[in-house]
Design an enzyme around this catalytic site. Structure first.
Site, PDB file in Angstrom:
ATOM      1  N   LYS A 157       4.718  25.316 -73.208  1.00  9.65           N
ATOM      2  CA  LYS A 157       4.141  24.061 -72.704  1.00  9.65           C
ATOM      3  C   LYS A 157       4.656  23.817 -71.283  1.00  9.65           C
ATOM      4  O   LYS A 157       5.845  24.025 -71.009  1.00  9.65           O
ATOM      5  CB  LYS A 157       4.562  22.916 -73.638  1.00  9.65           C
ATOM      6  CG  LYS A 157       3.909  21.571 -73.364  1.00  9.65           C
ATOM      7  CD  LYS A 157       4.373  20.550 -74.415  1.00  9.65           C
ATOM      8  CE  LYS A 157       3.735  19.176 -74.225  1.00  9.65           C
ATOM      9  NZ  LYS A 157       4.203  18.217 -75.266  1.00  9.65           N
TER      10      LYS A 157
ATOM     11  N   SER B 282       0.402  15.726 -77.309  1.00  9.61           N
ATOM     12  CA  SER B 282       0.224  16.258 -75.971  1.00  9.61           C
ATOM     13  C   SER B 282       0.334  17.777 -75.884  1.00  9.61           C
ATOM     14  O   SER B 282      -0.085  18.343 -74.874  1.00  9.61           O
ATOM     15  CB  SER B 282       1.248  15.631 -75.029  1.00  9.61           C
ATOM     16  OG  SER B 282       2.566  15.985 -75.424  1.00  9.61           O
TER      17      SER B 282
ATOM     18  N   SER C 299       3.804  14.906 -80.703  1.00  8.96           N
ATOM     19  CA  SER C 299       3.103  15.798 -79.772  1.00  8.96           C
ATOM     20  C   SER C 299       3.115  17.280 -80.138  1.00  8.96           C
ATOM     21  O   SER C 299       2.415  18.072 -79.513  1.00  8.96           O
ATOM     22  CB  SER C 299       3.669  15.632 -78.359  1.00  8.96           C
ATOM     23  OG  SER C 299       3.093  14.497 -77.753  1.00  8.96           O
TER      24      SER C 299
END
Lengths: 490, 486
Positions: free
Chosen positions: B81, B156, B180
């Site tokens: 990420k 996210s 997330s």
């Protein structure tokens, strides 16, 4: 200290139109550690800008603080020396924007500081309360270039982050200070404590010791606390004294015309010798303190604290107590204050410990050694004691001892070689007596006045004898002889 | 037909690389081929550099050939990420304010993956600074759900979940502040783990809300997730909140089963779900019971307060964490006529709307005069939630519930309604507030063909038990439900 053109006289209480001063001081001291507060960068002054930096102290995204254990030890040392309670504490974030503050917040301590509720006793006997002494990080150093020294008028600004993250202790006093002189005394004493503990080099001009003053006034005798102003930019003891005096009078003048000061931060303008408002109310900061989530609470164990306590030996208070105890009731407070100086104290302490008369050791330290210590390449504790012993055993006269002490600090020769070279053997007592008689015979009119009881002429004769003997005569033998002769002639 | 390395799990793949059955270069070529095939429609990556990847692969291949010690992840692709810093790839947190920034260091998790021989294949898309539940808040691109390109992948960590679901990577790292990792894992039909707070180092994770953020694995199988967590779960002296001591072994829990485990269904968590999701949770409960677990429902009223507490605490910390983006030292700078002007222009242009909204919320909540009313109260609520959970864990080993109240929603459907968007995190937020671990496991598809995830929650450091039960749920899904792979 040069006299200021303000009316305040050093060493006097402050009272102006019936108002007294109420002052509390915030002293920031940089701690002498090898590395910074939250990273392993070097904590050094004067290096090339932005060389002692890493992702952590530059506040780069993703970085986290790790607390330096030595800082905790030094902060506890300060707390204990200031008679504080050392407690479990937490870190908070103080949020504000400024280019020298890399993360946009300063990690500091807020409602639970590591040290609280202590006091510092001043040499004058006055006690100043210590509200707290907490740990926080320093900011970078910003230099505004071109045109003017102020940011909004400068062409550009340079930032050096070498100082960012340097460990600080902020020591906050209670509003127990009531004259500019007391403020000076407090700072000098506190600096002495910090230097004796080895936690700070105490240099005010270089900024390793920074003082802000919270100043207010009140009618003499009242116990109220009125609106205070915080004065910044106090870079010397002289500015501290002048700024507090100026600010106190400014408040009194406002009250006298039925006005009042507003709570604000003010800047001491050294050039114009006055304080100016630094920020307008509109820009007042709301620091939005909250618990620093990246650090755990700091909970030193009792054992850890006691271990640090055992390392504290030489605070000014302890030094003063040692010297005064050695003197056993004899009053030498001015010399004692000089002798507890960081550099001088080891000499006087050792001399007393090996049996030199405390009176002599303190006098030679506070007078002769203090005058020469800044340029004394060949001084050692052993050589100092050797000279004092020669004087104590009356091998040399006091005036010879002073000459010898100075020479011993500057000459790379043994003490006995220096004595020979300077011909510092004390004059024989019989020889001295005959010189005294010669001098008396040479000055009949002075002698007549001395016989009539003008004792101040003793000095005149002693001086003459010393001159003739090249300082080798023992002053006490000279005086004894003079008194014997007076008895004979009257 | 030849085996595509991307069809293997991480365990088998690293074994095949070690035994020289497959070269790392072959693995990388498969990854590149798969990315060329799927990425144009999915947009999971913010950074993907095939040539650099091939170079890294040949270095690793030489190491294997020379017989050098290589780690447990040798040759295994891991997508990271883009809020975890990498010294050899740009790191943006999906924000314009960090466009082009090259970090001078690697996050601890990235170092650990590299040390284990893993291949960081690229940086994945996210909601800007991890603020969002759909990956629509990225300043660069909108990631699409591999199961249905008109739907969001969740967020996210939507890029990481989509990359794994679309087999563009075998493993991925996500970060979880309020769900997330778990919510996008659920929406994309993959496994997502939020470990106990302090289990994985946060050093190098671009902070959103420091007291809630935690890095964790995203994988296609429970075993791969366990393997990755074993690699990244290390005490780190650079993170003061890192838990002291050794982390337990997890992969070995595969065959432990759930016999006599006490599992509770939190009624407050299932109450807020679609019928379909709720039914699937009860189905999972029934199947676990058949395998010997003791299942019962339990009430924990405080969890309903989680969302409100979260949306004070997280923005408050974020407002402070994001202060460093001021244009002075790195990233975007917009010049101004004064210092304030420069700060203002830089932040106005650099941050997206959701980030600004949260900075304002957080600044307000911490302001003097409002602190007690908002932040103080939220902290008290957080304490209450943690205490109530711990009370429940006296009677239960683990809790079971939904991960997301619904399956993936359409792109654009909730982007203009922050409150509707925030509601997505209602089942996941309580674990972050408590600091507890939780796992989302795919549990079949809904009627619309989209994956449903179920969530297992446990107390501090209950990872071994959580994995034990997750392995069982994975087996139960395989035996009883349609394959949820994209």
């Amino acid at each position: 200290m040069p006299r200021s053109n303000t009316a305040y006289e050093i060493g006097t209480p402050w009272l102006y139109e019936g108002y007294e001063l109420v002052v509390g001081l915030e002293v920031h001291t940089e701690l002498k550690t090898r590395s910074k507060l939250f990273c392993s960068c070097a904590n050094e002054f004067g290096n090339i800008p932005n060389t002692n930096v890493c992702p952590v102290c530059l506040g780069l995204p993703g970085t986290l603080p790790v607390l330096n254990k030595t800082v905790v030890e030094l902060a506890i040392k300060i707390g204990l020396a200031l008679n504080c309670e050392v407690r479990k504490s937490t870190f908070h974030r103080k949020n504000y924007f400024y280019p020298d503050l890399p993360k946009g917040y300063q990690i500091s301590q807020y409602d639970l500081p590591i040290n609280s509720d202590g006091y510092l006793d001043l040499p004058s006997g006055h006690r100043v309360g210590i509200v707290r002494a907490h740990i926080e990080e320093d900011t970078g150093k910003i230099t505004h270039m071109g045109l003017s020294g102020r940011m909004d008028k400068s062409a550009y600004s340079l930032i050096d982050y070498n100082r960012a993250g340097v460990p600080l202790t902020e020591i906050v006093s209670a509003p127990d200070i009531h004259s500019p002189d007391q403020a000076r005394e407090y700072v000098v004493e506190l600096r002495g404590v910090l230097m004796a503990l080895g936690v700070s080099d105490g240099r005010m001009e270089e900024g390793s010791l920074r003082v802000d003053a919270n100043v207010s006034v009140r009618p003499m005798g009242s116990s109220e606390l009125r609106t205070r102003c915080e004065i910044k930019n106090l870079n010397s003891l002289r500015s501290l004294v002048r700024a507090i005096d100026y600010e106190g009078k400014r408040h009194v003048k406002l009250y006298m015309r039925d006005d009042a000061p507003i709570q604000e931060t003010r800047h001491w303008d050294e050039a114009r010798q006055r304080t100016d408002s630094l920020r307008s109310k509109e820009e007042a900061n709301d620091y939005r303190y909250f618990l620093e989530p990246d650090l755990k609470a700091l909970a030193p164990t009792e054992g850890f604290i006691r271990g640090i306590e055992s390392q504290i030996v030489d605070t000014p208070k302890l030094k003063r107590a040692f010297l005064n105890e050695s003197l056993a009731g004899e009053e030498m407070s001015d010399q004692v204050e000089k002798a507890i100086d960081l550099e001088l104290y080891p000499y006087v302490k050792h001399a007393i410990e090996v049996g030199v008369s405390p009176r002599l050791a303190i006098a030679r330290t506070a007078n002769e050694l203090a005058a020469t210590i800044s340029d004394a390449p060949y001084l050692s504790i052993e050589r100092f004691v050797e000279v004092l012993r020669l004087e104590e055993d009356k091998e040399i006269s006091p005036s010879q001892a002073k000459v010898l002490l100075n020479a011993v600090t500057k000459r790379d020769e043994s003490v006995s070689d220096i004595i020979s070279a300077l011909d510092l053997k004390k004059a024989d007592d019989g020889e001295t007596r005959s010189v005294v008689e010669t001098v008396v015979a040479q000055s009949p009119s002075e002698w007549a006045r001395f016989l009539e009881g003008q004792d101040q002429l003793m000095g005149f004769f002693v001086g003459k004898v010393m001159k003739l003997t090249g300082g080798k005569a023992d002053g006490s033998v000279v005086k004894d002889t003079l008194l014997q002769l007076r008895q004979r002639d009257s | 037909m030849e085996v595509n390395p991307l069809d293997l799990d991480a365990y088998s793949l690293s074994g095949a690389v070690l035994s020289k059955e497959i070269s790392v270069s072959e693995v990388v070529r498969s990854v590149i081929a798969q990315v060329e095939l799927r990425e144009p429609s999915i947009s999971a990556f913010l950074h993907f550099d095939p040539e650099a990847l091939l170079e890294k692969a040949s270095v690793l291949d030489e190491k294997v050939l020379r017989g050098e010690t290589v780690g447990r992840l040798v040759g295994v692709p891991v997508a990271v990420k883009d809020n975890m810093v990498t010294s050899d790839m740009p790191t943006t947190a999906a924000s314009k304010i960090l466009e082009g920034w090259r970090p001078p260091y690697d996050a601890t998790v990235v170092e650990l993956i590299k040390d284990a021989g893993g291949l960081v294949v690229g940086k994945t898309n996210l909601d800007e600074f991890a603020m969002g539940s759909s990956t629509e808040n990225s300043a660069y691109k909108v990631t699409r759900n591999p199961h249905d390109l008109s739907k969001v992948p969740g967020g996210s960590s939507g890029g990481s979940a989509a990359a794994v679901a679309a087999r563009m990577s075998i493993l991925a790292l996500g970060s979880d502040t309020g769900g997330s990792i778990r919510q996008p894992a659920s929406l994309c039909g993959v496994v997502g783990v939020k470990p106990t707070y302090g289990y994985v180092s946060r050093y190098g994770l671009i902070a959103f809300a420091s007291s809630l953020d935690q890095i964790g694995p995203i994988a296609r199988t429970v075993k791969d997730a366990a393997l990755l967590l074993e690699v990244i779960g290390e005490r780190d002296p650079k993170d003061s909140t890192s838990i002291l001591g050794e982390r337990p072994k997890l992969v070995e829990r595969e065959a432990f089963g759930v016999e006599s485990l006490r599992i509770g269904i939190v009624s407050e968590l299932v109450d807020n779900c679609s019928t379909e999701v709720r039914d699937r949770v009860f189905m999972a409960a029934r199947l676990l019971e058949e395998r010997g677990a003791k299942v019962d429902t339990v009430s924990a009223k405080a969890v309903t307060l989680g969302l409100s507490a979260y949306y004070v605490i997280a923005p408050a910390e974020a407002s402070s964490n994001l202060s460093r983006y001021d244009g002075v030292r790195f990233g975007l700078r917009k010049d101004g006529s004064s210092l304030t002007d420069m700060f203002f222009s830089t932040r106005t242009e650099g941050f997206g709307d959701e980030v600004k909204r949260r900075i304002m919320l957080g600044t307000y909540a911490l302001s003097s005069g409002y602190y007690d009313q908002y932040y103080g109260k939220a902290l008290a609520t957080r304490g209450l939630i943690r205490r109530q959970f711990n009370e429940v864990y006296k009677d239960f080993d683990l809790l079971l519930g939904p991960t997301s109240p619904t399956t993936a929603f359409a792109i654009g459907e909730k982007s203009n309604d922050p409150m509707a968007m925030y509601m997505n995190d209602i089942c996941t937020i309580p674990s972050n507030l408590a600091g507890h671990p939780a796992v989302s496991i795919p549990f079949g598809l809904a009627d619309n063909g989209l994956p449903i995830g179920v969530q297992l929650l446990g107390p501090d450091m209950s990872e071994p038990l959580l994995f034990q039960a997750a392995f069982e749920l994975e087996r139960l899904a395989k035996e009883n439900l349609e394959d949820a792979r994209a």
